[in-house]
Design a protein around this motif. Structure first.
Motif, mmCIF file in Angstrom:
data_model
loop_
_atom_site.group_PDB
_atom_site.id
_atom_site.type_symbol
_atom_site.label_atom_id
_atom_site.label_comp_id
_atom_site.label_asym_id
_atom_site.label_seq_id
_atom_site.Cartn_x
_atom_site.Cartn_y
_atom_site.Cartn_z
ATOM 1 N N MET A 1 0.818 -1.195 0.000
ATOM 2 C CA MET A 1 0.000 0.000 0.000
ATOM 3 C C MET A 1 0.863 1.260 0.000
ATOM 4 O O MET A 1 0.510 2.245 -0.620
ATOM 5 N N LEU A 46 -6.244 6.641 2.362
ATOM 6 C CA LEU A 46 -6.997 5.442 2.009
ATOM 7 C C LEU A 46 -8.304 5.497 2.782
ATOM 8 O O LEU A 46 -8.297 5.545 4.008
ATOM 9 N N ILE A 70 -9.952 -0.697 -3.433
ATOM 10 C CA ILE A 70 -9.777 0.335 -2.423
ATOM 11 C C ILE A 70 -10.287 1.674 -2.946
ATOM 12 O O ILE A 70 -10.359 1.895 -4.154
ATOM 13 N N SER A 120 -1.478 -3.142 -9.333
ATOM 14 C CA SER A 120 -2.726 -2.377 -9.352
ATOM 15 C C SER A 120 -3.261 -2.161 -10.752
ATOM 16 O O SER A 120 -2.520 -2.189 -11.735
#
Length: 151
Positions: A1, A46, A70, A120
């Motif tokens: 992340m 986030l 996300i 991603s």
């Protein structure tokens, strides 16, 4: 992340008009008289994440693989010291609309861009919201979604 958050921070920092780009830890809310930012600013956080099980791969660590979706919140804020009244001078109105020019530049940088080519998908804008405040700060939140694959 952390790779994703740092990549987004670096990408937004390419916009020369934005003076401050950081993770959002409450800078606009937790202050006495002046938020600890420079204007205009972009703050990244986030918001939410959900993950699903997509099976096992014994050759990977961890072996239980997942797909994630996300949501990231990009908060764009500036001091609003001029108004956009129709009868204001052109110069004053142009300054009053500056935040929307910044939002467009951020969108051009982020929408469809992959912050981590290994894991991603592309960032996709999902929503936008203005926050009403009782100070001179104009605050706009832009929400992007991002799919994480085989993590």
């Amino acid at each position: 992340m952390i790779t994703i958050l740092k990549s987004i921070q670096k990408r937004i920092n390419e916009i020369k008009e934005i003076a401050y780009v950081d993770e959002d830890w409450g800078q606009l809310d937790y202050y006495d008289t002046r938020p600890p930012v420079q204007w205009p600013c972009a703050l990244i956080t986030l918001n939410d994440g959900s993950f699903s099980n997509i099976g096992r791969d014994k050759n990977k660590t961890p072996s239980n693989r997942q797909q994630g979706i996300i949501t990231l919140d990009i908060t764009v804020a500036n001091l609003k010291l001029t108004n956009t009244s129709f009868k204001s001078s052109s110069f004053q109105k142009d300054q009053g609309w500056d935040i929307w020019n910044l939002i467009e530049k951020i969108h051009e940088k982020l929408h469809g861009w992959k912050p981590d080519h290994k894991a991603s998908g592309s960032l996709i804008r999902a929503s936008c919201k203005s926050i009403r405040r009782n100070d001179a700060i104009q605050e706009i939140h832009i929400i992007y979604t991002l799919v994480l694959n085989n993590i």
